[in-house]
Design a protein around this motif. Structure first.
Motif, PDB file in Angstrom:
ATOM      1  N   LEU A 653       0.830  -1.193   0.000  1.00  8.70           N
ATOM      2  CA  LEU A 653       0.000   0.000   0.000  1.00  8.70           C
ATOM      3  C   LEU A 653       0.864   1.242   0.000  1.00  8.70           C
ATOM      4  CD1 LEU A 653      -2.794  -1.023   2.538  1.00  8.70           C
ATOM      5  CD2 LEU A 653      -2.858  -1.119   0.039  1.00  8.70           C
ATOM      6  N   ALA A 654       0.373   2.285  -0.631  1.00  7.39           N
ATOM      7  CA  ALA A 654       1.127   3.524  -0.727  1.00  7.39           C
ATOM      8  C   ALA A 654       0.924   4.363   0.529  1.00  7.39           C
ATOM      9  CB  ALA A 654       0.694   4.319  -1.968  1.00  7.39           C
ATOM     10  N   LEU A 655       1.920   5.149   0.846  1.00  2.96           N
ATOM     11  CA  LEU A 655       1.791   6.174   1.876  1.00  2.96           C
ATOM     12  C   LEU A 655       0.979   7.313   1.270  1.00  2.96           C
ATOM     13  CD1 LEU A 655       2.604   7.315   4.663  1.00  2.96           C
ATOM     14  CD2 LEU A 655       4.641   8.256   3.557  1.00  2.96           C
ATOM     15  N   ASP A 656      -0.225   7.517   1.790  1.00  2.23           N
ATOM     16  CA  ASP A 656      -1.175   8.459   1.197  1.00  2.23           C
ATOM     17  C   ASP A 656      -1.176   9.740   2.024  1.00  2.23           C
ATOM     18  OD1 ASP A 656      -3.035   9.511  -0.446  1.00  2.23           O
ATOM     19  OD2 ASP A 656      -4.653   8.112   0.029  1.00  2.23           O
ATOM     20  N   THR A 679      27.146   0.686   8.531  1.00  2.00           N
ATOM     21  CA  THR A 679      26.288   0.421   7.386  1.00  2.00           C
ATOM     22  C   THR A 679      26.228   1.642   6.477  1.00  2.00           C
ATOM     23  OG1 THR A 679      24.934  -1.061   8.713  1.00  2.00           O
ATOM     24  CG2 THR A 679      23.959  -0.245   6.677  1.00  2.00           C
ATOM     25  N   ARG A 680      26.318   1.392   5.180  1.00  2.00           N
ATOM     26  CA  ARG A 680      26.154   2.468   4.199  1.00  2.00           C
ATOM     27  C   ARG A 680      24.786   2.330   3.538  1.00  2.00           C
ATOM     28  NH1 ARG A 680      29.390   2.260  -0.165  1.00  2.00           N
ATOM     29  NH2 ARG A 680      30.086   0.121   0.172  1.00  2.00           N
ATOM     30  N   TYR A 681      24.119   3.464   3.403  1.00  2.00           N
ATOM     31  CA  TYR A 681      22.803   3.486   2.775  1.00  2.00           C
ATOM     32  C   TYR A 681      22.856   4.359   1.521  1.00  2.00           C
ATOM     33  CZ  TYR A 681      21.067   1.855   7.324  1.00  2.00           C
ATOM     34  OH  TYR A 681      20.850   1.152   8.471  1.00  2.00           O
ATOM     35  N   ARG A 682      21.985   4.048   0.577  1.00  2.00           N
ATOM     36  CA  ARG A 682      21.759   4.948  -0.536  1.00  2.00           C
ATOM     37  C   ARG A 682      20.256   4.948  -0.838  1.00  2.00           C
ATOM     38  NH1 ARG A 682      24.937   1.521  -5.264  1.00  2.00           N
ATOM     39  NH2 ARG A 682      23.493  -0.251  -5.418  1.00  2.00           N
ATOM     40  N   VAL A 683      19.767   6.117  -1.184  1.00  2.00           N
ATOM     41  CA  VAL A 683      18.325   6.294  -1.347  1.00  2.00           C
ATOM     42  C   VAL A 683      18.053   7.082  -2.615  1.00  2.00           C
ATOM     43  CG1 VAL A 683      17.931   6.290   1.147  1.00  2.00           C
ATOM     44  CG2 VAL A 683      18.298   8.455  -0.033  1.00  2.00           C
ATOM     45  N   ARG A 684      16.811   7.001  -3.068  1.00  2.00           N
ATOM     46  CA  ARG A 684      16.332   7.866  -4.134  1.00  2.00           C
ATOM     47  C   ARG A 684      14.814   7.905  -4.069  1.00  2.00           C
ATOM     48  NH1 ARG A 684      17.453   4.521  -9.796  1.00  2.00           N
ATOM     49  NH2 ARG A 684      16.233   2.645  -9.310  1.00  2.00           N
ATOM     50  N   LEU A 685      14.251   8.957  -4.623  1.00  2.00           N
ATOM     51  CA  LEU A 685      12.806   9.132  -4.666  1.00  2.00           C
ATOM     52  C   LEU A 685      12.410   9.228  -6.131  1.00  2.00           C
ATOM     53  CD1 LEU A 685      10.318   9.440  -2.822  1.00  2.00           C
ATOM     54  CD2 LEU A 685      10.558  11.911  -3.098  1.00  2.00           C
ATOM     55  N   LEU A 686      11.996   8.088  -6.688  1.00  2.00           N
ATOM     56  CA  LEU A 686      11.575   8.070  -8.079  1.00  2.00           C
ATOM     57  C   LEU A 686      10.341   8.952  -8.241  1.00  2.00           C
ATOM     58  CD1 LEU A 686      11.974   4.277  -8.940  1.00  2.00           C
ATOM     59  CD2 LEU A 686      13.536   6.155  -9.452  1.00  2.00           C
ATOM     60  N   GLY A 687      10.349   9.709  -9.287  1.00  2.00           N
ATOM     61  CA  GLY A 687       9.317  10.714  -9.481  1.00  2.00           C
ATOM     62  C   GLY A 687       9.845  12.096  -9.199  1.00  2.00           C
ATOM     63  N   ALA A 688      10.927  12.142  -8.390  1.00  2.00           N
ATOM     64  CA  ALA A 688      11.611  13.406  -8.135  1.00  2.00           C
ATOM     65  C   ALA A 688      13.032  13.367  -8.679  1.00  2.00           C
ATOM     66  CB  ALA A 688      11.637  13.718  -6.643  1.00  2.00           C
ATOM     67  N   SER A 689      13.682  12.189  -8.602  1.00  3.30           N
ATOM     68  CA  SER A 689      15.051  12.052  -9.094  1.00  3.30           C
ATOM     69  C   SER A 689      15.329  10.579  -9.359  1.00  3.30           C
ATOM     70  CB  SER A 689      16.058  12.600  -8.078  1.00  3.30           C
ATOM     71  OG  SER A 689      17.386  12.342  -8.497  1.00  3.30           O
ATOM     72  N   GLU A 690      16.103  10.306 -10.412  1.00  2.00           N
ATOM     73  CA  GLU A 690      16.501   8.950 -10.750  1.00  2.00           C
ATOM     74  C   GLU A 690      17.834   8.584 -10.112  1.00  2.00           C
ATOM     75  OE1 GLU A 690      14.835   6.695 -12.588  1.00  2.00           O
ATOM     76  OE2 GLU A 690      13.128   8.046 -12.873  1.00  2.00           O
ATOM     77  N   ALA A 691      18.561   9.554  -9.584  1.00  2.00           N
ATOM     78  CA  ALA A 691      19.924   9.331  -9.097  1.00  2.00           C
ATOM     79  C   ALA A 691      19.903   8.829  -7.655  1.00  2.00           C
ATOM     80  CB  ALA A 691      20.739  10.622  -9.190  1.00  2.00           C
ATOM     81  N   TRP A 692      20.811   7.874  -7.357  1.00  2.00           N
ATOM     82  CA  TRP A 692      20.995   7.406  -5.983  1.00  2.00           C
ATOM     83  C   TRP A 692      21.821   8.428  -5.222  1.00  2.00           C
ATOM     84  CZ3 TRP A 692      18.497   3.333  -3.983  1.00  2.00           C
ATOM     85  CH2 TRP A 692      18.004   2.357  -4.836  1.00  2.00           C
ATOM     86  N   ALA A 693      21.535   8.559  -3.931  1.00  2.18           N
ATOM     87  CA  ALA A 693      22.283   9.482  -3.078  1.00  2.18           C
ATOM     88  C   ALA A 693      22.651   8.757  -1.795  1.00  2.18           C
ATOM     89  CB  ALA A 693      21.452  10.726  -2.764  1.00  2.18           C
ATOM     90  N   LEU A 726      14.421  -1.821  -0.952  1.00  2.00           N
ATOM     91  CA  LEU A 726      13.134  -1.659  -0.276  1.00  2.00           C
ATOM     92  C   LEU A 726      12.399  -0.500  -0.942  1.00  2.00           C
ATOM     93  CD1 LEU A 726      11.157  -2.145   2.131  1.00  2.00           C
ATOM     94  CD2 LEU A 726      12.490  -0.436   3.386  1.00  2.00           C
ATOM     95  N   ARG A 727      11.149  -0.732  -1.321  1.00  3.10           N
ATOM     96  CA  ARG A 727      10.375   0.282  -2.035  1.00  3.10           C
ATOM     97  C   ARG A 727       9.118   0.631  -1.249  1.00  3.10           C
ATOM     98  NH1 ARG A 727      12.539  -3.069  -5.956  1.00  3.10           N
ATOM     99  NH2 ARG A 727      13.742  -1.982  -7.574  1.00  3.10           N
ATOM    100  N   VAL A 728       8.839   1.923  -1.180  1.00  4.62           N
ATOM    101  CA  VAL A 728       7.638   2.411  -0.508  1.00  4.62           C
ATOM    102  C   VAL A 728       6.919   3.363  -1.461  1.00  4.62           C
ATOM    103  CG1 VAL A 728       6.694   3.603   1.491  1.00  4.62           C
ATOM    104  CG2 VAL A 728       8.789   2.256   1.726  1.00  4.62           C
ATOM    105  N   PRO A 729       5.753   2.974  -1.995  1.00  6.48           N
ATOM    106  CA  PRO A 729       4.997   3.908  -2.840  1.00  6.48           C
ATOM    107  C   PRO A 729       4.488   5.090  -2.005  1.00  6.48           C
ATOM    108  CG  PRO A 729       4.218   1.633  -3.090  1.00  6.48           C
ATOM    109  CD  PRO A 729       5.092   1.663  -1.887  1.00  6.48           C
ATOM    110  N   VAL A 730       4.516   6.259  -2.599  1.00 10.79           N
ATOM    111  CA  VAL A 730       4.069   7.477  -1.921  1.00 10.79           C
ATOM    112  C   VAL A 730       3.132   8.228  -2.861  1.00 10.79           C
ATOM    113  CG1 VAL A 730       4.759   9.639  -0.822  1.00 10.79           C
ATOM    114  CG2 VAL A 730       6.244   7.632  -0.654  1.00 10.79           C
ATOM    115  N   ARG A 731       2.033   8.683  -2.297  1.00 16.14           N
ATOM    116  CA  ARG A 731       1.114   9.514  -3.080  1.00 16.14           C
ATOM    117  C   ARG A 731       0.834  10.785  -2.294  1.00 16.14           C
ATOM    118  NH1 ARG A 731      -5.356   8.819  -3.766  1.00 16.14           N
ATOM    119  NH2 ARG A 731      -5.720  10.536  -5.209  1.00 16.14           N
ATOM    120  N   VAL A 732       1.171  11.919  -2.878  1.00 16.08           N
ATOM    121  CA  VAL A 732       0.820  13.214  -2.301  1.00 16.08           C
ATOM    122  C   VAL A 732      -0.373  13.741  -3.086  1.00 16.08           C
ATOM    123  CG1 VAL A 732       1.589  15.546  -1.736  1.00 16.08           C
ATOM    124  CG2 VAL A 732       3.206  13.646  -1.634  1.00 16.08           C
ATOM    125  N   ARG A 733      -1.499  13.798  -2.414  1.00 17.72           N
ATOM    126  CA  ARG A 733      -2.704  14.224  -3.113  1.00 17.72           C
ATOM    127  C   ARG A 733      -2.627  15.703  -3.475  1.00 17.72           C
ATOM    128  NH1 ARG A 733      -7.664  11.634   0.393  1.00 17.72           N
ATOM    129  NH2 ARG A 733      -7.007   9.439   0.298  1.00 17.72           N
TER     130      ARG A 733
END
Length: 966
Positions: A653-656, A679-693, A726-733
């Motif tokens: 389910l998406a974070l609504d 531990t090293r982490y890398r993240v990205r927010l698809l829909g805002a940026s394709e690049a890992w950070a 790990l993927r978390v769908p997000v919807r900002v109405r």
């Protein structure tokens, strides 16, 4: 001077392989613990660590602690036991009863235990479908399928109703420790052993059950029972080791931690450790657990934890019982003649030769001898050892005599000898890398300098005076210099050239290694590792952004699998070229030192690697170094929206979020707690940026625009391998005014308004048309009939016999005028009448008018079929009709023509007419434009067309009008 250090044959191998100290870390109140008194520790199936303390159970994910309160009214009651059942439910027991937290629940809920009230829980053990609950005074409870069964001393099940520990056995049963003895419940049978009173804790290891007692004694139950210790601090916890077979960690209240060897039946002090409070042997240990290679110790001072896996390296160090006289090893060499021998050069400690099998160590050269510091070592075929130290001088050392003979390389240079490399092209000769004399080739057998490449004149000259290392590969010598980058010397042609790579390799290079498949690996001072293709010249640079340690690469090696090994001042690094993963190793893994020196590097023909540093030297076989490439799971631990924690979305389910809730922070953890903090982490927010950070254990995204996104995070395990994403769908109405329904509503409203306007316009048109018809009817039936009546009366009066002739003529003129007015009025009626607004009606009227006007003096050509329906405005009909009638009147009245030809053309988008007469004609250069022509021109322009007057050949005029109705 020769010094021989003889070490005990039995002890030296153990000392040479001394275990590195356990590196403990501490968690306390400042880290988020609910209390510094930690009475229980449990690890759940996902890898979270749970700590029981006063009125709470705290969950630790390696980055942060999250407290879970047990409920109101229990703030001052300790949590003595924690357990997890197979469905993920976490159970907590304490002085105020039993509590449970279901998976994904926000908090713990109290559990009623049948008819029992005010139960104080001291022990928990969860099975597949069974929960065992040990109580203080109420015996043992078994909860299964919602039913509660009670075991008591009165019922003959227990030696006492005060239960202190419950442990699940390999047989499937349980063992229960009470103040009166130990009970075993297996396959429905109950056996009570009253020989061990005051048992406080239990563990199964080495084929038997062990009990810790209040007296401090550790007892092995069963045949041939073992009793260890006693008379000391009470035993508070027993924790079997998962990485040290048949060993059990023993915790004491006020006595620290010891180690039980369950097979040998012995107790030993805890291994050497760092990071623990002093004196740790007086610390009150309340709980213990070892899981996934990490030992967790709950005390009255918080929690201490350390990775306790077996070290992956063995090392040689300095100190009592160790083979090295000083700790700083700046050069190493694995003997090519005897692989059990390793040479070590030190700072102010001279040269060491260590026999790795017997533990015998020998040392030569004290200060102020020049070889008190040895930077390079190479043993050759005749048994002599060539040494490089300070200055541009080589030394030929003969171990059997202990004598060293100098070989000057350049009398005018100083610096040091950085590396010695045997030549394949020139057997018996050495490539000598120096810091001020450049590259030198020496004949090791005859003891002479063959060539200095920085000072020769020729194609093989390499002008660099500071050379760090060379390596031969397929007839080419590759040279790493400190200021001029990489050089290539073709040993067949004798031609040297500087390599111009297609990547930013850098000019200060420290190390080289050749790998199968044409790759040359290059280490640089500027925190870079370079893979250079010797055939194509293509190269790839790895930096700290790719996981490389932020330190210069001083030593490089490749093993049989193509894996690359690097020595740096921050430790040893393993690089997997296929996965592009860097795995760092430190002293915690068994290295003699984390700080490795650039010169202290060597690899034997068999593949063994030797490195040295600030704490000694390490020799290892790369094939035997285990690396964990199993990814660690990444879990979402929290979502914070506008500073307030939100329930985490379940499943896929998406974070609504509403449009104003656009400040989002994700919290997550990789549950590999062997490397807490690394531990090293890398993240990205698809829909805002394709690049890992790169990121820490939290990623925040403020001011998210409305839309759909997917948050992705991945993490490394302790050896650098990345986890699945790990993927978390997000919807900002969007705000309501940006939604589709809103705009559909707006469109509907606009459509309704447009439709209403259209209907209003149609109604207005209909009203205008009705008015026009009424006016036309009134003109025709009223004024028209009256004027016609006047004309008739005038005619009748004009027929009177007594009427004078002049009067008769006047009446005839008046009658004619009246009839003309009637004709004009009929035209007006026709123009006003809305029933004639179509083009076909206009064309028909024009044709009728032409026929009536010409009266046999010409001919009219009109369309055989009416034109397609096409509405015209009243103004357009008037202008077209009046323009036509005026053109025809001019031909009939003024041209004095005997014949007039009229042609009318009409279609759906075009209308035209010609009026051609054979009258007097006109001269275009002399004609004056009167009012009639001006009016006709204005009407033609109003119709969007053009009218022309053209002289007719043979006399007469052609009037032409044409317009486009499109």
């Amino acid at each position: 001077m020769r010094l021989v250090v003889w070490l005990a044959l039995l002890l030296l191998p153990l000392c040479a392989k001394a275990q590195p100290p356990l590196q403990f870390r501490h968690l306390g109140l400042s880290d988020g613990l609910s209390s510094s008194v930690v009475t229980a520790v449990e690890v759940d199936a996902r890898g979270f660590i749970w700590f029981g303390s006063m009125g709470a159970a705290d969950r630790y994910d390696g980055a942060r602690l999250r407290p879970f309160a047990l409920g109101p009214g229990v703030d001052d009651a300790y949590t003595f036991a924690l357990a997890e059942s197979s469905d993920g439910t976490v159970w907590a027991g304490g002085a105020d009863g039993l509590w449970r937290r279901l998976p994904r629940a926000a908090d713990f809920r109290r559990v009623r235990l049948g008819s029992l009230a005010d139960v104080s829980v001291r022990a928990l053990e969860a099975g597949e479908e069974t929960l065992w609950v040990g109580t203080l005074g109420d015996g043992l409870l078994r909860i299964e399928g919602g039913r509660v069964r009670r075991y008591t001393a009165r019922g003959g099940h227990l030696a006492s109703d005060t239960v202190r520990a419950v442990v699940r056995l390999a047989s499937g049963g349980v063992a229960v420790a009470t103040v009166g003895g130990v009970t075993r419940i297996e396959q429905g049978r109950v056996r009570v052993d009253r020989s061990v009173e005051d048992a406080t804790t239990l563990a199964e290891a080495g084929g038997r059950v062990w009990a810790g007692r209040q007296s401090g004694e550790v007892v092995g139950l069963g045949p041939g029972g073992v009793r260890l210790g006693g008379g000391g601090a009470p035993v508070s916890a027993l924790a079997p080791s998962g990485v040290r077979p048949d060993e059990v960690w023993v915790g004491y209240r006020g006595g620290g931690v010891r180690v039980l060897d369950a097979r040998a039946g012995t107790l030993a002090p805890m291994p050497l450790a760092e990071g623990l409070p002093e004196p740790f042997d007086r610390v009150e240990v309340l709980s213990l657990v070892e899981r996934n290679g990490v030992l967790w110790v709950g005390t009255t001072r918080g929690v201490y934890h350390a990775a306790v896996g077996r070290p992956r390296f063995t090392a040689f160090r300095s100190g009592p019982g160790e083979p090295l006289a000083v700790p700083d090893v700046v050069s190493v060499h694995v003997s090519r003649r005897d692989s059990s021998t390793v040479w070590a050069g030190t700072i102010q400690g001279g040269l060491h030769r260590i026999d790795r099998q017997t533990g015998q160590a020998e040392r030569w050269f004290d200060a102020p001898h020049p070889l008190a510091v040895v930077f390079a070592i190479q043993e050759v075929a005749d048994g002599s050892v060539w040494l490089g130290g300070r200055g541009a001088t080589l030394w030929r050392f003969r171990p059997e005599t202990g004598q060293a003979e100098p070989l000057p390389l350049a009398s005018d240079r100083g610096g040091l000898v950085a590396d010695l490399t045997p030549s394949r092209r020139y057997p018996g000769q050495l490539w000598v890398s120096t810091s001020e004399a450049g590259l030198v080739r020496v004949d090791a057998l005859s003891g002479r300098v063959v060539r200095r490449y920085d000072s020769v004149e020729g194609a093989d000259r390499i002008p660099a005076d500071n050379v760090w290392q060379v390596v031969e590969a397929e007839g080419v010598l590759w040279v790493a210099t400190a200021r001029l980058g990489l050089w290539r010397l073709d040993l067949g042609t004798g031609r040297a050239e500087r390599v111009a790579p297609d990547c930013p390799m850098g000019d200060v290079l420290l190390s080289l290694a050749v790998a199968p498949g044409g790759a040359l690996w290059i280490g640089g001072r500027d925190n870079q590792l370079v893979r250079y293709d010797r055939e194509t010249g293509a190269c790839r640079v790895y930096t700290p952004d790719d996981g490389l340690l932020p330190e210069a690469v001083g030593g490089l090696f490749t093993d049989a699998s193509g894996t690359v090994w690097m020595s740096t001042n921050l430790g040893l690094v393993r690089f997997d070229p296929e996965a592009e993963v860097f795995t760092p190793f430190t002293a915690a893994d068994g290295l003699a030192s984390t700080e490795l020196y650039w010169y202290a590097r060597d690899q034997s023909p068999s593949g063994e690697i030797a490195v040295g540093g600030a704490g000694g030297l390490t020799v290892f076989d790369p094939a035997r170094i285990g690396v964990d490439d199993t990814p660690s799971p990444v879990v979402l631990t929290g979502v914070v929206v506008d500073g307030v924690e939100r329930p985490m979305p379940a499943g896929d389910l998406a974070l609504d979020l509403r449009h104003r809730e656009n400040d989002v922070a994700f919290r997550y953890a990789a549950l590999d707690l062997r490397q807490s903090g690394q531990t090293r982490y890398r993240v990205r927010l698809l829909g805002a940026s394709e690049a890992w950070a790169a990121a820490g254990p939290e990623a925040r995204y403020p001011a998210l625009a409305p839309g759909r996104y997917t948050f992705e995070v991945t993490a490394t395990n302790r050896d650098g391998y990345w986890s699945p994403t790990l993927r978390v769908p997000v919807r900002v109405r969007p705000p309501f005014w940006q939604t589709v329904p809103f705009w559909l509503l707006i469109a509907s409203l606009l459509g309704s308004l447009g439709y209403a306007g259209h209907r209003y316009r149609i109604a207005q048109i209909h009203r205008i048309e009705q008015t026009r018809r009424r006016i036309a009817d009134d003109l025709h039936d009223g004024i028209g009939s009256k004027i016609s009546s006047v004309a008739l009366r005038l005619d009748m009066v004009g027929r009177t016999a007594a009427m004078p002739e002049s009067a008769r003529e006047t009446l005839a003129t008046l009658s004619s005028t009246a009839r003309s007015v009637v004709g004009d009025l009929r035209d007006t009626v026709w123009l006003v009448d809305a029933d004639h607004d179509d083009l076909a009606s206009v064309v028909s009227r024009m044709e009728q008018f032409a026929v009536a006007t010409l009266a046999g003096r010409g001919h009219v050509t009109a369309p055989a079929e009416p034109p397609p329906p096409r509405l015209l405005t009243m103004e357009a009909r008037r202008d077209l009709y009046m323009l036509f009638t005026e053109a025809l009147h001019n031909a009939v009245r003024h041209a004095r023509a005997s014949c007039v030809a009229v042609r009318i053309e009409a279609s759906a988008d075009r209308v035209a007419f010609d009026v051609e007469d054979d009258g007097v004609g006109f001269d275009p250069s002399e004609v004056a434009r009167g009012r009639g022509l001006t009016t006709m021109t204005r009407r033609a322009e109003a119709l969007g067309g053009a009218i022309t007057w053209t002289p007719r050949e043979g006399g007469g005029t052609i009037v032409r009008f044409e317009t486009d109705l499109g």
